[in-house]
Scaffold this motif. Structure first.
Motif, PDB file in Angstrom:
ATOM      1  N   GLY A  72       6.376  -8.444  -6.361  1.00 38.48           N
ATOM      2  CA  GLY A  72       5.407  -7.486  -5.854  1.00 38.48           C
ATOM      3  C   GLY A  72       6.046  -6.198  -5.371  1.00 38.48           C
ATOM      4  O   GLY A  72       5.459  -5.467  -4.577  1.00 38.48           O
ATOM      5  N   THR A  73       7.242  -5.892  -5.847  1.00 37.40           N
ATOM      6  CA  THR A  73       7.956  -4.694  -5.394  1.00 37.40           C
ATOM      7  C   THR A  73       8.329  -3.760  -6.535  1.00 37.40           C
ATOM      8  O   THR A  73       8.888  -2.692  -6.296  1.00 37.40           O
ATOM      9  CB  THR A  73       9.245  -5.086  -4.652  1.00 37.40           C
ATOM     10  OG1 THR A  73      10.097  -5.828  -5.542  1.00 37.40           O
ATOM     11  CG2 THR A  73       8.935  -5.940  -3.424  1.00 37.40           C
ATOM     12  N   ILE A  74       8.021  -4.144  -7.759  1.00 39.78           N
ATOM     13  CA  ILE A  74       8.389  -3.336  -8.921  1.00 39.78           C
ATOM     14  C   ILE A  74       7.115  -2.854  -9.612  1.00 39.78           C
ATOM     15  O   ILE A  74       6.244  -3.644  -9.975  1.00 39.78           O
ATOM     16  CB  ILE A  74       9.236  -4.152  -9.915  1.00 39.78           C
ATOM     17  CG1 ILE A  74      10.521  -4.654  -9.236  1.00 39.78           C
ATOM     18  CG2 ILE A  74       9.580  -3.307 -11.136  1.00 39.78           C
ATOM     19  CD1 ILE A  74      11.312  -5.612 -10.079  1.00 39.78           C
ATOM     20  N   VAL A  75       6.996  -1.543  -9.780  1.00 41.23           N
ATOM     21  CA  VAL A  75       5.830  -0.973 -10.441  1.00 41.23           C
ATOM     22  C   VAL A  75       5.931  -1.211 -11.938  1.00 41.23           C
ATOM     23  O   VAL A  75       6.926  -0.846 -12.575  1.00 41.23           O
ATOM     24  CB  VAL A  75       5.721   0.538 -10.148  1.00 41.23           C
ATOM     25  CG1 VAL A  75       4.549   1.154 -10.925  1.00 41.23           C
ATOM     26  CG2 VAL A  75       5.558   0.780  -8.651  1.00 41.23           C
ATOM     27  N   THR A  76       4.916  -1.824 -12.496  1.00 38.99           N
ATOM     28  CA  THR A  76       4.924  -2.113 -13.931  1.00 38.99           C
ATOM     29  C   THR A  76       3.974  -1.209 -14.719  1.00 38.99           C
ATOM     30  O   THR A  76       4.112  -1.058 -15.924  1.00 38.99           O
ATOM     31  CB  THR A  76       4.535  -3.581 -14.183  1.00 38.99           C
ATOM     32  OG1 THR A  76       3.226  -3.828 -13.639  1.00 38.99           O
ATOM     33  CG2 THR A  76       5.539  -4.531 -13.531  1.00 38.99           C
TER      34      THR A  76
ATOM     35  N   GLY B 230       0.812  -1.206   0.000  1.00 42.41           N
ATOM     36  CA  GLY B 230       0.000   0.000   0.000  1.00 42.41           C
ATOM     37  C   GLY B 230       0.849   1.261   0.000  1.00 42.41           C
ATOM     38  O   GLY B 230       0.556   2.228  -0.713  1.00 42.41           O
ATOM     39  N   ALA B 231       1.915   1.237   0.806  1.00 40.96           N
ATOM     40  CA  ALA B 231       2.805   2.400   0.874  1.00 40.96           C
ATOM     41  C   ALA B 231       3.494   2.647  -0.461  1.00 40.96           C
ATOM     42  O   ALA B 231       3.649   3.798  -0.899  1.00 40.96           O
ATOM     43  CB  ALA B 231       3.839   2.201   1.976  1.00 40.96           C
ATOM     44  N   LEU B 232       3.898   1.554  -1.129  1.00 42.52           N
ATOM     45  CA  LEU B 232       4.542   1.686  -2.433  1.00 42.52           C
ATOM     46  C   LEU B 232       3.574   2.281  -3.442  1.00 42.52           C
ATOM     47  O   LEU B 232       3.937   3.180  -4.230  1.00 42.52           O
ATOM     48  CB  LEU B 232       5.038   0.312  -2.910  1.00 42.52           C
ATOM     49  CG  LEU B 232       5.622   0.239  -4.324  1.00 42.52           C
ATOM     50  CD1 LEU B 232       6.821   1.175  -4.452  1.00 42.52           C
ATOM     51  CD2 LEU B 232       6.024  -1.202  -4.657  1.00 42.52           C
ATOM     52  N   GLY B 233       2.328   1.825  -3.430  1.00 43.94           N
ATOM     53  CA  GLY B 233       1.328   2.340  -4.356  1.00 43.94           C
ATOM     54  C   GLY B 233       1.047   3.814  -4.130  1.00 43.94           C
ATOM     55  O   GLY B 233       0.956   4.601  -5.088  1.00 43.94           O
ATOM     56  N   GLU B 234       0.933   4.203  -2.863  1.00 40.38           N
ATOM     57  CA  GLU B 234       0.637   5.599  -2.553  1.00 40.38           C
ATOM     58  C   GLU B 234       1.808   6.520  -2.912  1.00 40.38           C
ATOM     59  O   GLU B 234       1.605   7.620  -3.439  1.00 40.38           O
ATOM     60  CB  GLU B 234       0.274   5.727  -1.075  1.00 40.38           C
ATOM     61  CG  GLU B 234      -1.088   5.111  -0.753  1.00 40.38           C
ATOM     62  CD  GLU B 234      -1.392   5.128   0.726  1.00 40.38           C
ATOM     63  OE1 GLU B 234      -0.642   5.781   1.478  1.00 40.38           O
ATOM     64  OE2 GLU B 234      -2.383   4.493   1.130  1.00 40.38           O
TER      65      GLU B 234
END
Length: 327
Positions: free
Chosen positions: A305-309, A206-210
């Motif tokens: 699940g740690t790299i934004v694609t 969630g933190a990564l997405g925000e």
């Protein structure tokens, strides 16, 4: 010395063996069995249940029940495991098994090195299921009975595939937990570490997405005025302004693309909570800008699940006016 000779040397006519099955799994009751075999009885192939195939255990299970002077299979429930802890719940199941015999034994041999405090004379035998015939017999009854019980649990909860892993912490079981969550047959105390890790992963995702959404907005000329704004109605992930627009942004972070779009994933009740929270923000801050409700969908790689694609930003997502209107 073979297991039958060991029992023979005890010189006790009513010698009882006790063992358990299911101390380690993440789900289901723990089982215990108590068995009194006839003095001098020999059963070909009798051994520690863990060293036998399922088919062989089933055959020996029937033979033990048919020939035993007395036997009893007992359990302690998931509720009792949680209340007492697994060790004490196992002891409870063992006591129930011995108390359920219709013949009082003279001596009870218990597998392991911890005494369950039975009401009759007891001796612990380390690796007893490979040492004593009566303990080996009890290990088979407990193991087979529990496996059959887990197959019934699998029938009631087919999504977890309990028939394959019997509740143990296998990769498949954790995969099913990831997908379906915890059921009422799971042992919460056994899942604390898993649930803590899952919560941490969810928070990190969630933190990564925000943060990705905030960076994306700034790169496109927006100013971030608030993050994780709370009200009595709920929370808004990001509030950003640009010119005369004040954008209230809901962030949806996913590892894989699904059939539903980001806008569709934000339910009507969720939209209502966000709108009411936005009204609270406007009342508190008195900003005279045009409010807009947006959704930003962040996709992450399916492996780590740690790299934004992909970043997919949708304006006016609640009304449908801007389903394909990107910044």
């Amino acid at each position: 010395m073979d297991i039958f000779e060991y029992d023979k040397q005890e010189g006790v006519e009513l010698l009882c063996g006790v063992d358990e099955a299911g101390r380690g799994p993440l789900a289901g009751d723990v089982y215990a069995a108590a068995v009194i075999l006839p003095q001098g009885f020999v059963l070909e192939g009798l051994n520690d249940s863990k060293k036998l195939t399922e088919k062989k255990r089933d055959l020996l299970y029937d033979a033990i029940i048919e020939n035993a002077v007395s036997y009893c299979i007992a359990t302690a429930s998931v509720k009792e495991i949680e209340e007492l802890n697994i060790l004490n719940a196992t002891f409870l199941a063992m006591r129930r098994a011995v108390e359920g015999l219709n013949v009082q034994p003279k001596l009870v041999l218990v597998d392991g090195n911890q005494n369950p405090k039975l009401s009759v004379h007891t001796r612990c035998v380390v690796k007893g299921d490979a040492t004593s015939a009566c303990i080996a017999a009890s290990s088979i009854l407990a193991k087979v009975a529990r496996d059959r019980y887990m197959k019934q649990v699998a029938y009631d909860y087919p999504q977890y595939q309990f028939e394959k892993h019997k509740g143990y912490g296998t990769a498949l079981h954790y995969q099913m937990l990831d997908e379906f969550g915890v059921s009422d047959v799971h042992r919460p105390s056994f899942l604390k570490k898993y649930l803590s890790g899952k919560q941490n992963k969810t928070q990190l995702k969630g933190a990564l997405g925000e943060q990705t959404t905030a960076d994306y907005l700034v790169a496109n000329g927006y100013e971030i005025v608030a993050k994780n704004y709370h009200s009595a109605y709920g929370e808004i992930d990001i509030i950003a302004q640009k010119e005369n627009i004040l954008a209230f942004v809901e962030v949806k972070t996913r590892k894989e693309k699904g059939l539903a779009t980001a806008r569709e994933a934000v339910s009507r009740s969720k939209q209502t909570k966000i709108i009411n929270t936005a009204l609270m923000y406007l009342q508190e801050n008195g900003l005279k800008k045009q409010p807009r409700f947006d959704v930003c969908e962040i996709y992450l790689d399916s492996d780590t699940g740690t790299i934004v694609t992909e970043v997919n930003y949708i304006k006016n997502a609640f009304t449908g006016d801007g389903r394909n209107a990107y910044i």
